[in-house]
Structure formats: structure tokens, C-alpha cells
Design a protein around this motif. Sequence first.
Motif, PDB file in Angstrom:
ATOM      1  N   ASP A  62     -13.389  -5.996 -10.399  1.00 53.85           N
ATOM      2  CA  ASP A  62     -12.620  -7.163  -9.979  1.00 53.85           C
ATOM      3  C   ASP A  62     -11.181  -6.747  -9.700  1.00 53.85           C
ATOM      4  N   THR A  63     -10.372  -7.697  -9.239  1.00 51.07           N
ATOM      5  CA  THR A  63      -9.011  -7.382  -8.807  1.00 51.07           C
ATOM      6  C   THR A  63      -8.177  -6.759  -9.922  1.00 51.07           C
ATOM      7  N   GLU A  64      -8.278  -7.315 -11.135  1.00 50.72           N
ATOM      8  CA  GLU A  64      -7.489  -6.804 -12.252  1.00 50.72           C
ATOM      9  C   GLU A  64      -7.878  -5.379 -12.601  1.00 50.72           C
ATOM     10  N   ARG A  65      -9.161  -5.085 -12.602  1.00 46.04           N
ATOM     11  CA  ARG A  65      -9.610  -3.731 -12.946  1.00 46.04           C
ATOM     12  C   ARG A  65      -9.291  -2.734 -11.841  1.00 46.04           C
ATOM     13  N   TRP A  66      -9.274  -3.189 -10.572  1.00 44.60           N
ATOM     14  CA  TRP A  66      -8.841  -2.296  -9.507  1.00 44.60           C
ATOM     15  C   TRP A  66      -7.372  -1.930  -9.692  1.00 44.60           C
ATOM     16  N   ALA A  67      -6.548  -2.884 -10.118  1.00 45.70           N
ATOM     17  CA  ALA A  67      -5.128  -2.603 -10.344  1.00 45.70           C
ATOM     18  C   ALA A  67      -4.948  -1.569 -11.449  1.00 45.70           C
ATOM     19  N   LYS A  68      -5.742  -1.695 -12.501  1.00 45.37           N
ATOM     20  CA  LYS A  68      -5.681  -0.722 -13.595  1.00 45.37           C
ATOM     21  C   LYS A  68      -6.145   0.659 -13.114  1.00 45.37           C
ATOM     22  N   LYS A  69      -7.181   0.659 -12.274  1.00 45.98           N
ATOM     23  CA  LYS A  69      -7.681   1.923 -11.729  1.00 45.98           C
ATOM     24  C   LYS A  69      -6.608   2.586 -10.865  1.00 45.98           C
ATOM     25  N   GLN A  70      -5.914   1.779 -10.069  1.00 43.82           N
ATOM     26  CA  GLN A  70      -4.853   2.304  -9.211  1.00 43.82           C
ATOM     27  C   GLN A  70      -3.741   2.941 -10.055  1.00 43.82           C
ATOM     28  N   ASP A 101       1.551   9.868  -1.438  1.00 48.01           N
ATOM     29  CA  ASP A 101       1.445   8.415  -1.312  1.00 48.01           C
ATOM     30  C   ASP A 101       0.021   7.989  -1.661  1.00 48.01           C
ATOM     31  N   LEU A 102      -0.093   7.004  -2.534  1.00 49.03           N
ATOM     32  CA  LEU A 102      -1.402   6.486  -2.924  1.00 49.03           C
ATOM     33  C   LEU A 102      -1.539   5.063  -2.396  1.00 49.03           C
ATOM     34  N   HIS A 103      -2.414   4.863  -1.441  1.00 48.66           N
ATOM     35  CA  HIS A 103      -2.604   3.548  -0.837  1.00 48.66           C
ATOM     36  C   HIS A 103      -3.630   2.734  -1.634  1.00 48.66           C
ATOM     37  N   PRO A 104      -3.550   1.420  -1.557  1.00 51.08           N
ATOM     38  CA  PRO A 104      -4.537   0.577  -2.253  1.00 51.08           C
ATOM     39  C   PRO A 104      -5.945   0.806  -1.706  1.00 51.08           C
ATOM     40  N   VAL A 105      -6.935   0.594  -2.555  1.00 51.25           N
ATOM     41  CA  VAL A 105      -8.332   0.719  -2.141  1.00 51.25           C
ATOM     42  C   VAL A 105      -8.616  -0.232  -0.988  1.00 51.25           C
TER      43      VAL A 105
END
Length: 245
Positions: free
Chosen positions: A118-126, A147-151
Motif C-alpha cells: 500500500d501507499t504507506e509501505r511503499w513510502a517506507k520502502k523508498q 537520484d532515486l525516483h518514486p516507484v
Amino acid sequence: MARIYLAEAHRVGDTVALEDAAFRHVARVLRMRVGDQLTVFNGKGSEFTARITQIERHAAYITLEAQREGNTESPLHSTLLQAVGKGERMDWALQKATELGISAIQPVLTARCNVKLDTERWAKKQAHWQGVLIAACEQSGRLRIPDLHPVARLDAVLNLCEAALRLVLAPQSGSAPIDAVSAIDSVALLVGPEGGLNEQEIQRAEAAGFRSWQIGPRTLRTETAPMVALALLQQRFGDYGPPSV
């Protein structure tokens, strides 16, 4: 000499408090003491020698003594479009790509990706991946953090690539497109997940200007393939010299 990351730009003479992760590494892992010297970099091109001037129970302070010159960034601007893999496979791919001089990383979701968050876990992964990049820069001596771009979905980023050479790793393609290129200053590399890219994804990549590349006779894992491909690209177009005979 220990080497750590400082998020902000500073000047010689500044006294700076170490961030929590850096403090734990310096004071508790390396057990450094007041007067010990270390190297710090801000990930934007600046590097300094520094000395620990104060250590408290939950904080440490360093003073920047001299700015250092370095030449660890590759002249080849490289972007890795890496299909998101499970667990340590993704970490490994990002770590080794950073050591090999990657300029930018675009995590992508493909048909065979098995990671669904979900969105929150993707943010943590990032945030976790950003930490992997920083640690790899600390270890390898790099001055700039990639540079690390969002998934993003693969289809959403294919047509955004403007690199002079665009490559998609495709086993059994039988092609070696880098052999026909004399000189470039930018490259984009697309690597599939554990199950590989499907035929439709490869076709869409080719329609967006990517050229299929088979880098050897054996099928490599998703975390191994970018490491091998980037090493070959750095040798051919970047700052790795030709193999000695």
C-alpha cells in the motif's frame, strides 16, 4: 578512515551535530573518540576531513577541517530502470549499481513483479532504499548520491527516457548493441524482475527506443544482471579501463 554522510552542505570550520544513524555508527559501532578523524560528504559533490570534538550520551559533534577534492563520479550518465524484486534482491541490485557509478534509479512495476504494497509501505520502502544508496556511497567513496525516483509502472516511464543509448536486458535476444556504438555520454538500462519481462513488455520497450541486449549465454538473476551490464557499460563508455592483457 571512517566515511559518513551529512545531509546538508557545510563549510570548513563548521561544527556539526551528527545525525542519529551517523552517531550510532561512529560512537557505538566504530567506538570512535574525541580527537579521532573521519571523512564526511554531503552527497552533492563536497567532501571534508573532520575531527570529533565532542561526544555526549546521545549526540556527537564534529568540526570540518579541510575540503577534499575527489574524482569518483563516472562521465557516463546512467539510469537503471529496475523491476522491483523481493527483499534483499532489490537492496543488492541498488547497492551494486551505486558502487558501479549509476546516476539515477527508477524502480518499476512490471507484470511479473511479486511485490504489492500500500501507499504507506511503499513510502517506507523508498526510505529504506535511500538508506541503501547512502551506505553504498559511504563505502565506495562516491561524492554524489544517485537520484532515486518514486516507484512507477513500467509503461509510465518508458517514453520519458532520453538517454543516447537505451537497453533492455532480454535473454535469448542474441544481440550485442553496445558493440556497434563508438561513444555515448548517457545510457538507460531496463532490467526485469525474477520472472523476467514478458514479450509484450519487451516489445513496448523496443517501441520506445530500447534495444534488446543479451549480455551472455547464461540467464542471470534480477540482482546480478544490472551489476554485470553496468560493469560492461562502464568499461566501454565510462571510467573503467580496458582489461589488462
